[in-house]
Design an enzyme around this catalytic site. Structure first.
Site, PDB file in Angstrom:
ATOM      1  N   LYS A  14       7.339  -0.789   1.241  1.00 58.71           N
ATOM      2  CA  LYS A  14       8.273  -0.623   1.285  1.00 58.71           C
ATOM      3  C   LYS A  14       8.926  -1.885   0.478  1.00 58.71           C
ATOM      4  O   LYS A  14       8.767  -2.629  -0.477  1.00 58.71           O
ATOM      5  CB  LYS A  14       9.037  -1.378   3.021  1.00 58.71           C
ATOM      6  N   GLY A  15      10.832  -1.919   0.713  1.00 58.22           N
ATOM      7  CA  GLY A  15      11.200  -3.486   0.466  1.00 58.22           C
ATOM      8  C   GLY A  15      11.068  -3.060  -1.357  1.00 58.22           C
ATOM      9  O   GLY A  15      11.632  -2.297  -2.338  1.00 58.22           O
ATOM     10  N   ARG A  36      -1.291  -2.521   2.532  1.00 56.53           N
ATOM     11  CA  ARG A  36      -2.248  -2.692   3.956  1.00 56.53           C
ATOM     12  C   ARG A  36      -2.898  -2.009   5.082  1.00 56.53           C
ATOM     13  O   ARG A  36      -3.004  -1.782   5.384  1.00 56.53           O
ATOM     14  CB  ARG A  36      -2.070  -4.237   4.334  1.00 56.53           C
ATOM     15  N   ASP A  62      -5.415  -4.739   1.181  1.00 59.17           N
ATOM     16  CA  ASP A  62      -4.294  -5.970   2.361  1.00 59.17           C
ATOM     17  C   ASP A  62      -5.015  -6.789   1.309  1.00 59.17           C
ATOM     18  O   ASP A  62      -6.444  -8.053   1.027  1.00 59.17           O
ATOM     19  CB  ASP A  62      -5.239  -6.060   4.309  1.00 59.17           C
ATOM     20  N   ASN A  89       4.150  -8.390  -5.567  1.00 61.72           N
ATOM     21  CA  ASN A  89       5.331  -8.485  -5.027  1.00 61.72           C
ATOM     22  C   ASN A  89       4.272  -9.153  -3.693  1.00 61.72           C
ATOM     23  O   ASN A  89       5.072  -9.100  -3.280  1.00 61.72           O
ATOM     24  CB  ASN A  89       5.098  -7.032  -5.124  1.00 61.72           C
ATOM     25  N   SER A 166      10.368 -16.176  -6.893  1.00 58.72           N
ATOM     26  CA  SER A 166      12.174 -16.996  -5.215  1.00 58.72           C
ATOM     27  C   SER A 166      12.612 -17.818  -6.695  1.00 58.72           C
ATOM     28  O   SER A 166      11.367 -18.162  -6.568  1.00 58.72           O
ATOM     29  CB  SER A 166      11.390 -16.623  -4.002  1.00 58.72           C
ATOM     30  N   TYR A 222       6.669 -21.530   2.148  1.00 57.56           N
ATOM     31  CA  TYR A 222       7.525 -20.317   1.193  1.00 57.56           C
ATOM     32  C   TYR A 222       7.262 -21.245   0.002  1.00 57.56           C
ATOM     33  O   TYR A 222       7.298 -20.731  -1.676  1.00 57.56           O
ATOM     34  CB  TYR A 222       8.711 -19.458   2.158  1.00 57.56           C
ATOM     35  N   LYS A 226       5.671 -20.370  -3.948  1.00 55.55           N
ATOM     36  CA  LYS A 226       5.949 -20.093  -4.800  1.00 55.55           C
ATOM     37  C   LYS A 226       5.816 -20.771  -6.062  1.00 55.55           C
ATOM     38  O   LYS A 226       6.518 -20.291  -7.478  1.00 55.55           O
ATOM     39  CB  LYS A 226       8.072 -19.219  -4.547  1.00 55.55           C
ATOM     40  N   MET A 257      12.348  -8.728   4.585  1.00 56.30           N
ATOM     41  CA  MET A 257      11.865  -9.826   5.078  1.00 56.30           C
ATOM     42  C   MET A 257      13.259 -10.602   5.191  1.00 56.30           C
ATOM     43  O   MET A 257      12.686 -12.121   5.304  1.00 56.30           O
ATOM     44  CB  MET A 257      11.020 -10.530   3.726  1.00 56.30           C
TER      45      MET A 257
HETATM   46  N1  LIG Z   1      14.552  -9.303  -0.389  1.00 55.43           N
HETATM   47  C1  LIG Z   1      14.636 -11.182  -1.084  1.00 55.43           C
HETATM   48  O1  LIG Z   1      15.816 -11.180  -1.031  1.00 55.43           O
HETATM   49  C2  LIG Z   1      14.034 -11.722  -2.112  1.00 55.43           C
HETATM   50  C3  LIG Z   1      14.134 -13.204  -2.356  1.00 55.43           C
HETATM   51  C4  LIG Z   1      12.972 -13.402  -3.302  1.00 55.43           C
HETATM   52  C5  LIG Z   1      11.716 -13.660  -3.286  1.00 55.43           C
HETATM   53  N2  LIG Z   1      11.459 -11.733  -2.641  1.00 55.43           N
HETATM   54  C6  LIG Z   1      10.139 -12.087  -2.867  1.00 55.43           C
HETATM   55  O2  LIG Z   1      10.126  -9.940  -3.384  1.00 55.43           O
HETATM   56  C7  LIG Z   1       8.869  -9.947  -2.835  1.00 55.43           C
HETATM   57  C8  LIG Z   1       9.109  -8.474  -2.058  1.00 55.43           C
HETATM   58  O3  LIG Z   1       9.401  -8.781  -0.543  1.00 55.43           O
HETATM   59  P1  LIG Z   1      10.628  -8.174   0.345  1.00 55.43           P
HETATM   60  O4  LIG Z   1      12.591  -8.624   0.916  1.00 55.43           O
HETATM   61  O5  LIG Z   1      10.825  -7.022  -0.213  1.00 55.43           O
HETATM   62  O6  LIG Z   1       9.354  -8.441   1.029  1.00 55.43           O
HETATM   63  P2  LIG Z   1       9.355  -7.432   2.383  1.00 55.43           P
HETATM   64  O7  LIG Z   1      10.673  -5.941   3.133  1.00 55.43           O
HETATM   65  O8  LIG Z   1       8.937  -7.935   3.916  1.00 55.43           O
HETATM   66  O9  LIG Z   1       8.172  -6.302   1.805  1.00 55.43           O
HETATM   67  C9  LIG Z   1       6.901  -7.378   1.626  1.00 55.43           C
HETATM   68  C10 LIG Z   1       6.426  -6.349   1.154  1.00 55.43           C
HETATM   69  O10 LIG Z   1       4.649  -6.816   0.972  1.00 55.43           O
HETATM   70  C11 LIG Z   1       3.449  -6.488   2.401  1.00 55.43           C
HETATM   71  N3  LIG Z   1       2.655  -7.760   2.729  1.00 55.43           N
HETATM   72  C12 LIG Z   1       3.221  -8.641   3.552  1.00 55.43           C
HETATM   73  N4  LIG Z   1       1.010  -9.417   3.627  1.00 55.43           N
HETATM   74  C13 LIG Z   1       0.667  -8.159   3.207  1.00 55.43           C
HETATM   75  C14 LIG Z   1      -1.215  -8.368   2.775  1.00 55.43           C
HETATM   76  N5  LIG Z   1      -1.457  -9.547   3.555  1.00 55.43           N
HETATM   77  N6  LIG Z   1      -1.442  -7.209   1.857  1.00 55.43           N
HETATM   78  C15 LIG Z   1      -0.700  -6.416   1.508  1.00 55.43           C
HETATM   79  N7  LIG Z   1       0.821  -6.423   1.259  1.00 55.43           N
HETATM   80  C16 LIG Z   1       0.305  -7.938   2.219  1.00 55.43           C
HETATM   81  C17 LIG Z   1       4.421  -5.949   3.042  1.00 55.43           C
HETATM   82  O11 LIG Z   1       3.204  -4.810   3.934  1.00 55.43           O
HETATM   83  P3  LIG Z   1       3.454  -4.714   5.337  1.00 55.43           P
HETATM   84  O12 LIG Z   1       4.757  -3.609   5.857  1.00 55.43           O
HETATM   85  O13 LIG Z   1       2.427  -4.259   6.448  1.00 55.43           O
HETATM   86  O14 LIG Z   1       4.534  -6.058   6.017  1.00 55.43           O
HETATM   87  C18 LIG Z   1       5.124  -5.722   2.967  1.00 55.43           C
HETATM   88  O15 LIG Z   1       4.886  -4.450   2.064  1.00 55.43           O
HETATM   89  C19 LIG Z   1       8.213 -10.596  -2.234  1.00 55.43           C
HETATM   90  O16 LIG Z   1       7.218 -11.120  -3.034  1.00 55.43           O
HETATM   91  C20 LIG Z   1       9.092 -11.453  -2.093  1.00 55.43           C
HETATM   92  O17 LIG Z   1       8.579 -13.702  -2.232  1.00 55.43           O
HETATM   93  C21 LIG Z   1      12.560 -11.312  -2.601  1.00 55.43           C
END
Ligand SMILES: NC(=O)c1ccc[n+]([C@@H]2O[C@H](COP(=O)([O-])OP(=O)(O)OC[C@H]3O[C@@H](n4cnc5c(N)ncnc54)[C@H](OP(=O)(O)O)[C@@H]3O)[C@@H](O)[C@H]2O)c1
Length: 312
Positions: A14-15, A36, A62, A89, A166, A222, A226, A257
Site C-alpha cells: 500500500k501507500g 508482511r 516481515d 520502504n 523522511s 521516528y 530516519k 502513515m
Molecule cells: N507519507 C508520507 O508523507 C511520508 C513522508 C516521509 C517519508 N515517508 C516514508 O515513506 C515510506 C512509506 O510510507 P507510507 O506513507 O506509504 O506509509 P504506509 O502507507 O503506512 O505504508 C507503510 C508500509 O510499511 C509496511 N510495514 C510496516 N512495518 C513492516 C514490517 N515490519 N515488515 C514489512 N512491512 C512493514 C506496511 O505494511 P502493513 O500494510 O502490513 O502495515 C505498509 O506496507 C516509509 O518509509 C515512510 O517513513 C512517508
C-alpha cells in the site's frame, strides 16, 4: 537478449511502496512486491495485474522477522540468482494519533513542531514501546534486510539500494549541536556509534530527558530512526563502492502513515524513490534526495510561523 532487472520493494502492499512497485513495473523492471501480510500482498498484485502489469510477483516479508527474511533470500538465490534494486520502504511512524479530527483540522503534520509540543499532548501520543518498535523496524530491521541481500546485489551490473527516508531525518530537528556534528561527520561515524546513540536516545526517552539532552521532542523516535538511516546510507555508500546507495524523502504524501493528510499523492511520492532506483551507473551515491532533487542531510530550517496552523 536484454537482461531482466529485478527489484525488491519492502512494504509494497500500500501507500508509497505500492506506487513504487507500479512505477518500477511500468518501467519494465521485474518487481518482487513484498508485504508482511499474505492477503494484502496478493490483493496488491491483483490490482497491478488489472492495470496490465504482469511483471510483478508477491513474496511475503516481515522485515522484523529473521525467518521471513531468510525465506526471501532463499527465493532470490534459487529463483532469480541476483538482485539489482532493493527499495527499503517499509516503516512505521511510532505515534498514535489520539484525536484524528483535531490532528486533521490543525493541518496534520504541519503543526507537529517542537515549539508546539505542549499543545499536541491531547492530539498525538508517543508511548515508549511504540518508539522502540519504530526504531527496530525503521533502522535495525532495514539494516538486517539490507545486509542479508547485499551478497545477492553483488552479482548485479548496476546494483542500487534506495532507503526511503523522511525530511524528519534531517538533523535540523536535533537541538544538541555536538550530536548533530557527530551524525554529520561521516568520516569518523561508525555503525557501533549509531547503536550507542540510539541506546542513549531510548534511555532518555524512557527517563523523560528528551528536552534536557536536545533530542527532537515530537515524533522523536521516528526522527531518530530516519536520521540513523541517513547516516547508515552514507556509511554503506562508502563501504560498497560498486553499489549506488542513496536515501530519498518522498514528500508529505497522503497515505495511512499520515492519516490521509499531506500535500501530494502516493503516486507523486513514489517518483523520487523510482528515479533514484533507476539512476545511471555514473549517478551519485551516499546522498539525500528530497523528491527528485539532491538536498542536504542537515538543513537550516527557518520555520515560518504564519504557516503553522493555529492550535487552541
Ligand atoms: N507519507 C508520507 O508523507 C511520508 C513522508 C516521509 C517519508 N515517508 C516514508 O515513506 C515510506 C512509506 O510510507 P507510507 O506513507 O506509504 O506509509 P504506509 O502507507 O503506512 O505504508 C507503510 C508500509 O510499511 C509496511 N510495514 C510496516 N512495518 C513492516 C514490517 N515490519 N515488515 C514489512 N512491512 C512493514 C506496511 O505494511 P502493513 O500494510 O502490513 O502495515 C505498509 O506496507 C516509509 O518509509 C515512510 O517513513 C512517508
Amino acid at each position: 537478449m536484454v537482461a531482466l532487472i529485478y527489484a525488491i520493494v519492502t512494504g509494497g502492499n500500500k501507500g508509497i511502496g505500492f506506487e513504487i512497485c507500479r512505477q518500477l513495473a511500468s518501467n519494465g523492471v521485474k518487481v518482487i512486491l513484498t508485504s508482511r501480510n499474505q492477503s494484502r500482498g496478493e490483493e496488491a498484485i491483483e490490482k497491478l495485474n488489472v492495470c496490465g502489469l504482469s511483471n510483478v510477483v508477491f513474496h511475503q516479508l516481515d522485515i522484523n522477522d529473521p525467518s521471513s527474511i531468510a525465506c526471501l533470500v532463499k527465493f532470490v538465490q534459487t529463483q532469480l540468482g541476483k538482485l539489482d534494486i532493493l527499495i527499503n520502504n517499509a516503516a512505521e511512524i511510532g505515534i498514535i494519533i489520539h484525536d484524528d479530527k483535531e490532528f486533521k483540522d490543525g493541518g496534520g503534520f504541519v503543526q507537529v513542531l517542537d515549539e508546539n509540543v505542549h499543545l499536541l499532548t491531547n492530539i498525538i501520543k508517543e508511548p515508549y514501546e511504540l518508539g522502540e518498535k519504530c526504531l527496530n523496524t525503521n533502522y535495525y530491521a532495514t539494516k538486517t534486510i539490507t545486509e542479508s541481500l547485499i551478497p545477492l546485489l553483488q552479482p548485479s551490473k548496476s546494483p542500487r539500494i534506495v532507503n526511503v527516508t523522511s525530511t524528519y531525518g534531517d538533523l535540523c530537528w536535533f537541538h544538541n549541536e555536538t550530536l548533530k556534528e557527530e551524525l554529520q561527520s561521516i568520516d569518523s561515524l561508525t555503525e557501533e556509534r549509531i547503536d550507542e546513540i540510539i541506546r542513549w536516545f531510548l534511555t532518555d526517552f524512557k527517563a523523560g530527558k528528551l528536552q534536557k539532552n536536545g533530542w527532537p521532542l515530537t515524533t522523536s523516535a521516528y526522527k531518530v530512526s530516519k536520521a540513523a538511516l541517513n547516516a547508515y546510507t552514507r556509511l554503506m555508500a562508502r563501504k560498497y563502492e560498486n553499489i549506488l546507495v542513496n536515501c530519498v524523502h518522498p514528500g508529505y504524501a497522503i497515505t495511512d502513515m499520515t492519516s490521509q493528510t499531506g500535500f501530494i499523492t502516493a503516486e507523486e511520492g513514489a517518483k523520487g524513490p523510482v528515479m533514484v532506483a533507476l539512476l545511471p551507473d555514473n549517478g551519485p551515491s551516499g546522498v539525500y534526495f528530497d523528491g527528485t532533487q539532491i538536498a542536504s542531510f542537515s538543513s537550516t530550517r527557518l520555520v515560518d510561523k504564519k504557516q503553522i496552523a493555529p492550535l487552541s
